[in-house]
Design a protein around this motif. Structure first.
Motif, PDB file in Angstrom:
ATOM      1  N   LYS A  96       0.842  -1.198   0.000  1.00 21.72           N
ATOM      2  CA  LYS A  96       0.000   0.000   0.000  1.00 21.72           C
ATOM      3  C   LYS A  96       0.874   1.244   0.000  1.00 21.72           C
ATOM      4  N   PRO A  97       0.433   2.321  -0.674  1.00 22.74           N
ATOM      5  CA  PRO A  97       1.269   3.533  -0.763  1.00 22.74           C
ATOM      6  C   PRO A  97       1.334   4.275   0.567  1.00 22.74           C
ATOM      7  N   GLY A  98       2.390   5.052   0.730  1.00 20.44           N
ATOM      8  CA  GLY A  98       2.545   5.864   1.931  1.00 20.44           C
ATOM      9  C   GLY A  98       3.726   5.418   2.763  1.00 20.44           C
ATOM     10  N   ALA A  99       4.344   6.381   3.418  1.00 16.09           N
ATOM     11  CA  ALA A  99       5.519   6.099   4.237  1.00 16.09           C
ATOM     12  C   ALA A  99       5.120   6.003   5.713  1.00 16.09           C
ATOM     13  N   VAL A 100       6.062   5.548   6.525  1.00 17.19           N
ATOM     14  CA  VAL A 100       5.888   5.495   7.974  1.00 17.19           C
ATOM     15  C   VAL A 100       6.913   6.447   8.586  1.00 17.19           C
ATOM     16  N   ASP A 101       6.434   7.414   9.351  1.00 18.22           N
ATOM     17  CA  ASP A 101       7.306   8.431   9.946  1.00 18.22           C
ATOM     18  C   ASP A 101       7.349   8.213  11.453  1.00 18.22           C
ATOM     19  N   ILE A 102       8.537   7.882  11.960  1.00 18.63           N
ATOM     20  CA  ILE A 102       8.738   7.691  13.395  1.00 18.63           C
ATOM     21  C   ILE A 102       9.573   8.851  13.910  1.00 18.63           C
ATOM     22  N   ASN A 103       8.972   9.709  14.721  1.00 17.16           N
ATOM     23  CA  ASN A 103       9.668  10.876  15.277  1.00 17.16           C
ATOM     24  C   ASN A 103      10.215  10.513  16.651  1.00 17.16           C
ATOM     25  N   LEU A 104      11.546  10.402  16.736  1.00 21.48           N
ATOM     26  CA  LEU A 104      12.194  10.025  17.991  1.00 21.48           C
ATOM     27  C   LEU A 104      12.847  11.220  18.674  1.00 21.48           C
ATOM     28  N   ASP A 105      12.698  12.411  18.116  1.00 23.54           N
ATOM     29  CA  ASP A 105      13.474  13.564  18.571  1.00 23.54           C
ATOM     30  C   ASP A 105      12.677  14.555  19.403  1.00 23.54           C
ATOM     31  N   GLN A 106      11.423  14.318  19.601  1.00 26.98           N
ATOM     32  CA  GLN A 106      10.586  15.326  20.247  1.00 26.98           C
ATOM     33  C   GLN A 106      10.581  15.125  21.759  1.00 26.98           C
ATOM     34  N   PRO A 107      11.191  16.020  22.531  1.00 25.32           N
ATOM     35  CA  PRO A 107      11.200  15.870  23.991  1.00 25.32           C
ATOM     36  C   PRO A 107       9.879  16.324  24.605  1.00 25.32           C
ATOM     37  N   PHE A 108       9.606  15.861  25.794  1.00 24.22           N
ATOM     38  CA  PHE A 108       8.444  16.372  26.534  1.00 24.22           C
ATOM     39  C   PHE A 108       8.682  16.073  28.001  1.00 24.22           C
ATOM     40  N   ASP A 109       8.942  17.117  28.769  1.00 23.37           N
ATOM     41  CA  ASP A 109       9.313  16.926  30.165  1.00 23.37           C
ATOM     42  C   ASP A 109       8.868  18.155  30.954  1.00 23.37           C
ATOM     43  N   TYR A 110       7.960  17.963  31.909  1.00 23.97           N
ATOM     44  CA  TYR A 110       7.484  19.094  32.697  1.00 23.97           C
ATOM     45  C   TYR A 110       8.540  19.627  33.664  1.00 23.97           C
ATOM     46  N   ASP A 111       9.646  18.899  33.839  1.00 23.27           N
ATOM     47  CA  ASP A 111      10.759  19.419  34.640  1.00 23.27           C
ATOM     48  C   ASP A 111      11.577  20.443  33.856  1.00 23.27           C
ATOM     49  N   LYS A 113      12.085  23.866  32.020  1.00 21.28           N
ATOM     50  CA  LYS A 113      11.437  25.177  32.163  1.00 21.28           C
ATOM     51  C   LYS A 113      10.806  25.665  30.866  1.00 21.28           C
ATOM     52  N   TYR A 114      11.176  25.053  29.739  1.00 18.07           N
ATOM     53  CA  TYR A 114      10.596  25.434  28.453  1.00 18.07           C
ATOM     54  C   TYR A 114       9.521  24.436  28.005  1.00 18.07           C
ATOM     55  N   TYR A 115       8.885  23.765  28.974  1.00 19.74           N
ATOM     56  CA  TYR A 115       7.909  22.737  28.631  1.00 19.74           C
ATOM     57  C   TYR A 115       6.741  23.314  27.809  1.00 19.74           C
ATOM     58  N   TYR A 116       6.419  24.611  28.011  1.00 17.25           N
ATOM     59  CA  TYR A 116       5.297  25.200  27.273  1.00 17.25           C
ATOM     60  C   TYR A 116       5.575  25.242  25.774  1.00 17.25           C
ATOM     61  N   VAL A 117       6.866  25.340  25.394  1.00 12.01           N
ATOM     62  CA  VAL A 117       7.225  25.280  23.976  1.00 12.01           C
ATOM     63  C   VAL A 117       6.957  23.870  23.446  1.00 12.01           C
ATOM     64  N   GLN A 118       7.262  22.871  24.257  1.00 14.87           N
ATOM     65  CA  GLN A 118       6.999  21.488  23.866  1.00 14.87           C
ATOM     66  C   GLN A 118       5.497  21.249  23.720  1.00 14.87           C
ATOM     67  N   GLU A 119       4.705  21.874  24.590  1.00 11.42           N
ATOM     68  CA  GLU A 119       3.249  21.751  24.486  1.00 11.42           C
ATOM     69  C   GLU A 119       2.750  22.328  23.168  1.00 11.42           C
ATOM     70  N   ILE A 120       3.264  23.482  22.797  1.00  9.31           N
ATOM     71  CA  ILE A 120       2.849  24.115  21.536  1.00  9.31           C
ATOM     72  C   ILE A 120       3.229  23.232  20.353  1.00  9.31           C
ATOM     73  N   GLU A 121       4.421  22.625  20.396  1.00 15.45           N
ATOM     74  CA  GLU A 121       4.852  21.748  19.307  1.00 15.45           C
ATOM     75  C   GLU A 121       3.918  20.555  19.166  1.00 15.45           C
ATOM     76  N   VAL A 122       3.559  19.955  20.293  1.00 12.22           N
ATOM     77  CA  VAL A 122       2.656  18.801  20.262  1.00 12.22           C
ATOM     78  C   VAL A 122       1.280  19.221  19.753  1.00 12.22           C
ATOM     79  N   MET A 123       0.758  20.342  20.249  1.00 10.39           N
ATOM     80  CA  MET A 123      -0.557  20.820  19.819  1.00 10.39           C
ATOM     81  C   MET A 123      -0.574  21.093  18.312  1.00 10.39           C
ATOM     82  N   THR A 124       0.492  21.738  17.811  1.00  6.44           N
ATOM     83  CA  THR A 124       0.572  22.049  16.383  1.00  6.44           C
ATOM     84  C   THR A 124       0.650  20.778  15.548  1.00  6.44           C
ATOM     85  N   THR A 125       1.432  19.817  16.014  1.00  7.36           N
ATOM     86  CA  THR A 125       1.580  18.556  15.288  1.00  7.36           C
ATOM     87  C   THR A 125       0.257  17.813  15.200  1.00  7.36           C
ATOM     88  N   ILE A 126      -0.488  17.791  16.292  1.00  8.48           N
ATOM     89  CA  ILE A 126      -1.775  17.092  16.307  1.00  8.48           C
ATOM     90  C   ILE A 126      -2.799  17.816  15.442  1.00  8.48           C
TER      91      ILE A 126
END
Length: 243
Positions: A96-111, A113-126
């Motif tokens: 079947k056509p189409g690729a599989v994209d595995i993103n291993l580089d996206q951090p997410f850690d509430y410890d 201090k820039y966790y809100y940037v990670q939240e925006i990245e996740v929200m935008t991706t979704i």
């Protein structure tokens, strides 16, 4: 109109003078001259070019046919790319056509201090439809719940798979859509209860990439509610659970 013409004329005269000056200089002097007089326009131009290229690349990647996009955010620093390679080969073997994209580089850690940037990245991706499934720890899972982005697995999965996971106690019961208001308060009435994740404890994947002496945080598999690739998400879920 005359003022504009005078400004253009002055600019052209200055540019013509600089070009003539460059012709008379050695290569080393040309570089020094250019850097002294044009470094900020050059830096600005390079920044704009990089920005345009980045957005063009994101747009291009978004237009490519894709069967499955997975975001993997482990609790450890392990690299799990070798585990996914056989799965990808097996999934694509149906032709079947189409690729599989595995993103291993996206951090997410509430410890962090820039966790809100990670939240925006996740929200935008979704919101842009570039995440079908997440393999993640408690921090990202709690944010996905707050976004109400998790597919209710007891009703979203095929009946047989959902019943099997429920009987084995693998489905995680939780409350979604709980967010803080401007005063930091949470209204429990806004919550939506359901089975939103699969606990990967006891699986080979968990033991390989999440089991350390210091790590006690669980690892979850979550299917994003707006996915258009549910069948392939189920295939990955069964591979993670070795079903």
């Amino acid at each position: 109109m005359k003022k504009r013409e005078k400004r253009k004329s002055a600019f052209m005269q200055e540019l013509h003078r600089d070009i003539n000056t460059l012709k008379e200089l050695s290569w080393k002097k040309k570089i020094e001259f250019f850097w002294d007089y044009y470094k900020w326009p050059a830096i600005t131009g390079i920044f704009i070019l990089i920005t345009l290229c980045t957005f063009a690349h994101i747009f291009y990647e978004g237009q490519k046919p894709c069967r499955l996009r997975v975001c993997v955010v482990l609790n450890t620093d392990e690299n799990c790319s070798s585990w996914f390679q056989p799965f990808i080969e097996s999934l694509l073997s149906d032709g079947k056509p189409g690729a599989v994209d595995i993103n291993l580089d996206q951090p997410f850690d509430y410890d962090n201090k820039y966790y809100y940037v990670q939240e925006i990245e996740v929200m935008t991706t979704i919101s842009s439809g570039r995440m079908d499934m997440a393999v993640c720890g408690p921090d990202m899972y709690s944010y996905l719940l707050a976004l109400n982005a998790c597919l209710p697995l007891d009703t979203g999965l095929s009946r047989e798979l959902a019943a099997s996971l429920l009987a084995e106690g693998k489905l995680v019961y939780d409350t979604a859509n709980l967010t803080q208001d401007k005063n930091g308060n949470v209204n429990p009435a806004d919550g939506i209860d359901g089975y939103y994740a699969v606990n990967l404890s006891g699986t080979e994947f968990h033991d390989l990439y999440n089991l350390t002496q210091d790590s006690t945080e669980p690892l979850y598999a979550v299917i994003i509610s707006n996915t258009e690739h549910l069948a392939d998400c189920e295939s990955l879920l069964m591979a993670l659970l070795q079903l």
